[in-house]
Design an enzyme around this catalytic site. Structure first.
Site, PDB file in Angstrom:
ATOM      1  N   SER A  76      -0.287  10.446 -39.697  1.00 28.92           N
ATOM      2  CA  SER A  76      -0.232  11.730 -40.405  1.00 28.92           C
ATOM      3  C   SER A  76       1.208  12.228 -40.543  1.00 28.92           C
ATOM      4  O   SER A  76       2.099  11.856 -39.761  1.00 28.92           O
ATOM      5  CB  SER A  76      -1.062  12.779 -39.658  1.00 28.92           C
ATOM      6  OG  SER A  76      -2.397  12.351 -39.544  1.00 28.92           O
TER       7      SER A  76
HETATM    8  N1  SAM Z   1      -3.867  10.554 -35.292  1.00 32.08           N
HETATM    9  C1  SAM Z   1      -3.427   9.412 -36.025  1.00 32.08           C
HETATM   10  C2  SAM Z   1      -1.969   9.096 -35.800  1.00 32.08           C
HETATM   11  O1  SAM Z   1      -1.297   9.840 -35.106  1.00 32.08           O
HETATM   12  O2  SAM Z   1      -1.525   8.060 -36.332  1.00 32.08           O
HETATM   13  C3  SAM Z   1      -3.732   9.487 -37.491  1.00 32.08           C
HETATM   14  C4  SAM Z   1      -5.091   9.056 -37.739  1.00 32.08           C
HETATM   15  S1  SAM Z   1      -5.529   8.458 -39.308  1.00 32.08           S
HETATM   16  C5  SAM Z   1      -5.100   9.755 -40.397  1.00 32.08           C
HETATM   17  C6  SAM Z   1      -7.315   8.604 -39.099  1.00 32.08           C
HETATM   18  C7  SAM Z   1      -7.908   7.604 -38.127  1.00 32.08           C
HETATM   19  O3  SAM Z   1      -9.287   7.953 -37.925  1.00 32.08           O
HETATM   20  C8  SAM Z   1      -7.923   6.162 -38.618  1.00 32.08           C
HETATM   21  O4  SAM Z   1      -7.273   5.353 -37.703  1.00 32.08           O
HETATM   22  C9  SAM Z   1      -9.401   5.816 -38.721  1.00 32.08           C
HETATM   23  O5  SAM Z   1      -9.690   4.468 -38.423  1.00 32.08           O
HETATM   24  C10 SAM Z   1      -9.984   6.758 -37.692  1.00 32.08           C
HETATM   25  N2  SAM Z   1     -11.423   7.026 -37.837  1.00 32.08           N
HETATM   26  C11 SAM Z   1     -12.155   7.220 -38.962  1.00 32.08           C
HETATM   27  N3  SAM Z   1     -13.450   7.435 -38.655  1.00 32.08           N
HETATM   28  C12 SAM Z   1     -13.540   7.366 -37.297  1.00 32.08           C
HETATM   29  C13 SAM Z   1     -14.596   7.500 -36.365  1.00 32.08           C
HETATM   30  N4  SAM Z   1     -15.875   7.765 -36.711  1.00 32.08           N
HETATM   31  N5  SAM Z   1     -14.315   7.370 -35.051  1.00 32.08           N
HETATM   32  C14 SAM Z   1     -13.052   7.114 -34.623  1.00 32.08           C
HETATM   33  N6  SAM Z   1     -12.007   6.978 -35.460  1.00 32.08           N
HETATM   34  C15 SAM Z   1     -12.251   7.103 -36.779  1.00 32.08           C
END
Ligand code: SAM
Length: 233
Positions: A76
Site C-alpha cells: 500500500s
Molecule cells: N498490508 C500489505 C502490505 O503492507 O504490503 C498490503 C496488502 S495488499 C494491498 C492486500 C493483501 O490482502 C494481499 O496480499 C492479498 O493476498 C491479501 N488478501 C486478500 N484476501 C485475503 C483474505 N481473505 N485473507 C487474507 N489475506 C487476503
C-alpha cells in the site's frame, strides 16, 4: 498490561543510507495529510520500506503510491499505511490483527505500535517472504498465519485493533465479533469492486456498532468466505 516490546533492533532497522528518504516521505506525504501521531511517525521513520519491495521497484520505495509485489498484489501507499495505523490508535499495548499481510510492511509498522501483531494472508509465497523480512529486521512480535482472513482469527480474539488492507464488499461480521468490546477499533475499506470508502468501526457503551466514514480509496479485493469470490476479483 504487558509493555510493548523494545526494538530488538538489528543494524537493518533505520538504515542511515535511506533515512533522508524516510524523512522526506514524512515531511512531504504524511504530515501535510494529517499524520501527526508521534508513534506512527516514529514507526514510519525507522522501518525501511525498501526491504519489503521487489528489487526491480526498490528505487521507488519512498514514492507516493502503491507498488506491485507479485501475485497481482500491492504494497500500500505509505500514506494509507500511516492513516490506517493512526485511525487504529493502538496505545502500545494489546494485540492487533491485520488482514492481508502482502509484503509484510504494514505489519512491521504495526509491530512498533502494539505488543503483538497477528497478520493473515491467503497467498503462501507472500507470507513466506514477509516472514523472512521480519526475521531479518529482528521484528519478533509478528505472527503470520496462512488462512482466509475474512473469518478473522478466533484463537487470539478479542483484538484491540483490526486492520483490513484489502477491500471487502461489506464488513465481515466475523471481524466485528472479534473486536474488543470496549477498546476495539476496526479499520476497513468497503464498497464496490473498484472504489471503496475507508471506515473506522467501534462499539459504543451500549455495545452498538458505530461507523465513521473517512475518504475514498481503491484496494485490491479481499477474497474469501465473507469477502469477494475469486471469480469476481
Ligand atoms: N498490508 C500489505 C502490505 O503492507 O504490503 C498490503 C496488502 S495488499 C494491498 C492486500 C493483501 O490482502 C494481499 O496480499 C492479498 O493476498 C491479501 N488478501 C486478500 N484476501 C485475503 C483474505 N481473505 N485473507 C487474507 N489475506 C487476503
Amino acid at each position: 498490561m504487558q509493555e510493548p516490546p523494545p526494538f530488538n533492533a538489528t543494524r537493518l532497522i533505520d538504515p542511515p543510507a535511506t533515512r533522508p528518504l524516510r524523512q522526506d516521505m514524512i515531511q512531504q506525504q504524511l504530515r501535510p495529510r494529517g499524520i501527526d501521531d508521534p508513534n506512527v511517525l516514529a514507526a514510519m521513520a525507522t522501518i525501511p520500506r525498501e526491504q519489503f519491495i521487489p528489487s526491480i521497484h526498490r528505487e521507488d520505495a519512498y514514492g507516493d503510491g502503491p507498488l506491485p509485489i507479485g501475485d497481482g498484489q500491492t504494497i500500500s501507499q505509505p500514506f494509507m499505511v500511516a492513516i490506517m495505523a493512526q485511525l487504529l490508535c493502538p496505545d502500545g499495548h494489546g494485540t492487533v490483527l491485520e488482514i492481508g499481510t502482502g509484503s509484510g510492511y504494514g505489519a512491521a509498522i504495526l509491530s512498533r505500535l502494539a505488543t503483538r501483531v497477528i497478520t493473515l494472508e491467503r497467498i503462501p509465497r507472500l507470507l513466506d517472504q514477509a516472514r523472512a523480512r521480519w526475521r531479518e529486521l529482528g521484528l519478533d512480535n509478528i505472527e503470520g498465519i496462512l488462512t482466509d482472513g475474512t473469518l478473522g482469527y478466533p484463537p487470539q480474539a478479542p483484538y484491540e485493533g483490526i486492520c483490513v488492507t484489502a477491500a471487502a464488499p461489506s464488513t465481515p461480521t466475523a471481524l466485528i465479533q472479534q473486536l474488543h468490546p470496549l477498546r476495539g477499533r476496526l479499520v476497513i475499506p468497503t464498497g464496490p469492486r473498484f472504489m471503496q470508502t475507508l471506515h473506522c468501526i467501534h462499539r459504543d457503551a451500549q455495545g452498538n456498532t458505530v461507523t465513521q466514514s473517512h475518504f475514498s480509496c481503491v484496494f485490491v479485493p479481499l477474497i474469501g468466505q465473507q469477502g469477494w469470490e475469486e471469480k469476481d476479483a
